[in-house]
Design a protein around this motif. Structure first.
Motif, PDB file in Angstrom:
ATOM      1  N   ARG A 193       0.845  -1.211   0.027  1.00  0.00           N
ATOM      2  CA  ARG A 193      -0.052   0.100   0.144  1.00  0.00           C
ATOM      3  C   ARG A 193       0.772   1.194   0.069  1.00  0.00           C
ATOM      4  N   CYS A 194       2.142   1.277   0.615  1.00  0.00           N
ATOM      5  CA  CYS A 194       2.996   2.339   0.464  1.00  0.00           C
ATOM      6  C   CYS A 194       3.755   2.423  -0.716  1.00  0.00           C
ATOM      7  N   VAL A 195       4.161   1.476  -1.409  1.00  0.00           N
ATOM      8  CA  VAL A 195       4.717   1.357  -2.557  1.00  0.00           C
ATOM      9  C   VAL A 195       3.713   1.803  -3.626  1.00  0.00           C
ATOM     10  N   GLN A 196       2.458   1.407  -3.570  1.00  0.00           N
ATOM     11  CA  GLN A 196       1.342   1.891  -4.560  1.00  0.00           C
ATOM     12  C   GLN A 196       1.209   3.376  -4.422  1.00  0.00           C
ATOM     13  N   THR A 197       1.479   3.907  -3.380  1.00  0.00           N
ATOM     14  CA  THR A 197       1.105   5.316  -3.088  1.00  0.00           C
ATOM     15  C   THR A 197       2.155   6.223  -3.807  1.00  0.00           C
ATOM     16  N   LEU A 198       3.424   5.733  -4.052  1.00  0.00           N
ATOM     17  CA  LEU A 198       4.398   6.492  -4.589  1.00  0.00           C
ATOM     18  C   LEU A 198       4.493   6.179  -6.082  1.00  0.00           C
ATOM     19  N   SER A 199       3.857   4.920  -6.447  1.00  0.00           N
ATOM     20  CA  SER A 199       4.057   4.505  -7.831  1.00  0.00           C
ATOM     21  C   SER A 199       3.511   5.475  -8.839  1.00  0.00           C
ATOM     22  N   PRO A 200       2.425   6.111  -8.744  1.00  0.00           N
ATOM     23  CA  PRO A 200       2.233   6.920 -10.011  1.00  0.00           C
ATOM     24  C   PRO A 200       3.325   7.998 -10.417  1.00  0.00           C
ATOM     25  N   TYR A 201       3.719   8.693  -9.222  1.00  0.00           N
ATOM     26  CA  TYR A 201       4.910   9.692  -9.326  1.00  0.00           C
ATOM     27  C   TYR A 201       6.209   8.957 -10.031  1.00  0.00           C
ATOM     28  N   ALA A 202       6.694   7.694  -9.379  1.00  0.00           N
ATOM     29  CA  ALA A 202       7.862   6.993  -9.633  1.00  0.00           C
ATOM     30  C   ALA A 202       7.438   6.607 -11.307  1.00  0.00           C
ATOM     31  N   ASP A 203       6.253   6.155 -11.570  1.00  0.00           N
ATOM     32  CA  ASP A 203       6.076   5.810 -13.136  1.00  0.00           C
ATOM     33  C   ASP A 203       6.225   6.746 -14.003  1.00  0.00           C
ATOM     34  N   ALA A 204       5.699   8.117 -13.716  1.00  0.00           N
ATOM     35  CA  ALA A 204       5.734   9.175 -14.513  1.00  0.00           C
ATOM     36  C   ALA A 204       7.163   9.695 -14.680  1.00  0.00           C
ATOM     37  N   LEU A 205       8.233   9.596 -13.614  1.00  0.00           N
ATOM     38  CA  LEU A 205       9.354  10.141 -13.810  1.00  0.00           C
ATOM     39  C   LEU A 205      10.354   9.096 -14.014  1.00  0.00           C
ATOM     40  N   HIS A 206      10.056   7.764 -14.074  1.00  0.00           N
ATOM     41  CA  HIS A 206      10.896   6.694 -14.153  1.00  0.00           C
ATOM     42  C   HIS A 206      11.994   6.573 -12.906  1.00  0.00           C
ATOM     43  N   ARG A 207      11.320   6.882 -12.199  1.00  0.00           N
ATOM     44  CA  ARG A 207      12.201   6.672 -10.400  1.00  0.00           C
ATOM     45  C   ARG A 207      11.969   5.347  -9.798  1.00  0.00           C
ATOM     46  N   PRO A 208      12.955   4.890  -9.399  1.00  0.00           N
ATOM     47  CA  PRO A 208      12.978   3.518  -8.531  1.00  0.00           C
ATOM     48  C   PRO A 208      12.291   3.914  -7.081  1.00  0.00           C
ATOM     49  N   ILE A 209      11.848   2.935  -6.671  1.00  0.00           N
ATOM     50  CA  ILE A 209      11.256   3.148  -5.318  1.00  0.00           C
ATOM     51  C   ILE A 209      12.202   2.051  -4.269  1.00  0.00           C
ATOM     52  N   THR A 210      12.650   2.887  -3.463  1.00  0.00           N
ATOM     53  CA  THR A 210      13.623   1.961  -2.501  1.00  0.00           C
ATOM     54  C   THR A 210      12.743   1.282  -1.111  1.00  0.00           C
ATOM     55  N   VAL A 211      12.581   0.026  -1.288  1.00  0.00           N
ATOM     56  CA  VAL A 211      11.746  -0.742  -0.208  1.00  0.00           C
ATOM     57  C   VAL A 211      12.526  -0.813   1.104  1.00  0.00           C
ATOM     58  N   ASP A 212      12.116  -0.267   2.310  1.00  0.00           N
ATOM     59  CA  ASP A 212      12.914  -0.519   3.547  1.00  0.00           C
ATOM     60  C   ASP A 212      11.905  -0.919   4.596  1.00  0.00           C
ATOM     61  N   HIS A 213      12.196  -2.235   5.029  1.00  0.00           N
ATOM     62  CA  HIS A 213      11.364  -2.897   6.156  1.00  0.00           C
ATOM     63  C   HIS A 213      11.601  -2.155   7.384  1.00  0.00           C
ATOM     64  N   ARG A 214      12.596  -1.516   7.604  1.00  0.00           N
ATOM     65  CA  ARG A 214      12.523  -0.661   8.798  1.00  0.00           C
ATOM     66  C   ARG A 214      11.381   0.232   8.924  1.00  0.00           C
ATOM     67  N   LEU A 215      10.912   0.483   7.920  1.00  0.00           N
ATOM     68  CA  LEU A 215       9.614   1.245   7.942  1.00  0.00           C
ATOM     69  C   LEU A 215       8.220   0.603   8.096  1.00  0.00           C
ATOM     70  N   ASP A 216       8.266  -0.526   8.436  1.00  0.00           N
ATOM     71  CA  ASP A 216       6.937  -1.574   8.328  1.00  0.00           C
ATOM     72  C   ASP A 216       6.363  -1.160   9.791  1.00  0.00           C
ATOM     73  N   GLU A 217       5.156  -1.469   9.708  1.00  0.00           N
ATOM     74  CA  GLU A 217       4.535  -1.237  11.239  1.00  0.00           C
ATOM     75  C   GLU A 217       4.731  -2.586  11.960  1.00  0.00           C
ATOM     76  N   PRO A 218       5.028  -2.275  13.183  1.00  0.00           N
ATOM     77  CA  PRO A 218       5.433  -3.609  14.065  1.00  0.00           C
ATOM     78  C   PRO A 218       4.473  -4.568  14.013  1.00  0.00           C
ATOM     79  N   ARG A 219       3.246  -4.369  14.017  1.00  0.00           N
ATOM     80  CA  ARG A 219       2.074  -5.676  13.692  1.00  0.00           C
ATOM     81  C   ARG A 219       2.312  -6.218  12.302  1.00  0.00           C
ATOM     82  N   ASP A 220       2.950  -5.654  11.424  1.00  0.00           N
ATOM     83  CA  ASP A 220       3.449  -6.476  10.245  1.00  0.00           C
ATOM     84  C   ASP A 220       4.658  -7.061  10.247  1.00  0.00           C
ATOM     85  N   GLY A 221       5.437  -7.112  11.445  1.00  0.00           N
ATOM     86  CA  GLY A 221       6.662  -7.586  11.346  1.00  0.00           C
ATOM     87  C   GLY A 221       7.647  -6.426  11.579  1.00  0.00           C
TER      88      GLY A 221
END
Length: 305
Positions: free
Chosen positions: A203-231
């Motif tokens: 859900r976070c990656v999808q929130t940034l995806s329209p901008y990333a896709d339009a400008l051909h920018r990569p999205i860096t995924v970081d599990h340090r930012l996950d919610e505690p209840r999601d691990g």
């Protein structure tokens, strides 16, 4: 019955006047033939826009220059005609592309000029614009016109957690959430976001995806930012380390996280997280942090709804 306030936005676009510090700065002013005046570029918010988007759009339409927003300057409210009030928010901004000298005059704007900062007060036609210029000069005197930008975004509307039976990190945006993500694209563009950083949740990656896709920018995924209840981490240190890496970037960064983690993210960079906890960001809401040399100089809060 009172009339609604007209919401507007504009920007003081600046550039170095020469190659040396002593050469000073120039700012971009426009001439309007209808009023025979010199003013700072600005215009009215269109339906569905947030004001940062308006400011950048109006600057480009009136000058031919695409700008990147920096630190906010001032917000003015005044009666622009009898019985009608206008509220205008202004930012400092720097040019990214475009050539003011190539601007084609028209009925709205027939002159665009880079004016030395020390001569701009005399060129401007209105006291309101001089107040905006004074606010910019105050930023210049403290070096605050040269800030870096970090945007902390809460993910857009997602499928219900209670009804989701699969991997919690795979819970996606709803159709409404995808529309919100699309509306965020021009807002991120207004600050010329370069680096995109997200929790490991879809859900976070999808929130940034329209901008990333339009400008051909990569999205860096970081599990340090996950919610505690999601691990994700229960302790603050991993979150702080992730955000300090974002602060270290010289180019503008947007990082997408979760309602429960965002106060920790903001605290890590020196923002009053208690205020955010007391009034949480809505889905697809964002906090724009303007910082310089480790110090937060200004913040903005924006919401789509």
């Amino acid at each position: 019955m009172s009339r609604p306030v007209r919401m507007s936005a504009g920007a003081v676009v600046w550039r170095p006047a020469g190659s040396k510090a002593k050469d000073g700065l120039e700012i971009l002013l426009v001439h309007r033939p209808r009023h025979d005046d010199w003013t700072i570029p600005k215009g009215t918010v269109e339906r569905g826009e947030l004001r940062p988007t308006t400011a950048v759009r109006e600057v480009e339409e009136e000058t031919g220059v695409l700008a990147r927003l920096g630190v906010p300057l001032i917000e003015l409210e005044y009666e622009y005609t009898k019985g009608r009030t206008k509220n205008v928010a202004y930012w400092s901004a720097t040019p990214i592309s475009g050539d003011a000298d190539a601007y084609v005059p028209n009925r709205e704007i027939d002159g665009v000029s880079w004016v030395p900062l020390d001569k701009a007060t005399r060129r401007l036609s209105y006291d309101n614009d001089r107040a905006v210029l004074d606010a910019f000069v105050e930023r210049v005197e403290t070096g605050a016109h040269k800030t870096r930008t970090l945007i902390v975004v809460r993910h857009a509307q997602a499928r219900s957690r209670d009804r989701w039976r699969r991997d919690p990190l795979a819970r996606p945006l709803t159709a409404a959430g995808k529309r919100e993500a699309g509306r965020l694209r021009p807002v991120l563009a207004a600050y010329a976001i370069h680096h995109l950083h997200s929790s490991g949740a879809l859900r976070c990656v999808q929130t940034l995806s329209p901008y990333a896709d339009a400008l051909h920018r990569p999205i860096t995924v970081d599990h340090r930012l996950d919610e505690p209840r999601d691990g994700g981490p229960a302790k603050n240190r991993p979150v702080a380390e992730a955000l300090l890496e974002d602060v270290a970037h010289k180019r503008p960064v947007a990082v997408c996280g979760h309602r429960t983690v965002i106060p920790r993210m903001l605290k890590a960079v020196g923002v009053d997280a208690d205020a955010v906890s007391a009034s949480p960001l809505p889905p697809a809401g964002l906090v724009v942090v303007h910082h310089r040399r480790g110090e937060v100089l200004a913040t903005e809060h924006h919401a789509l709804h």
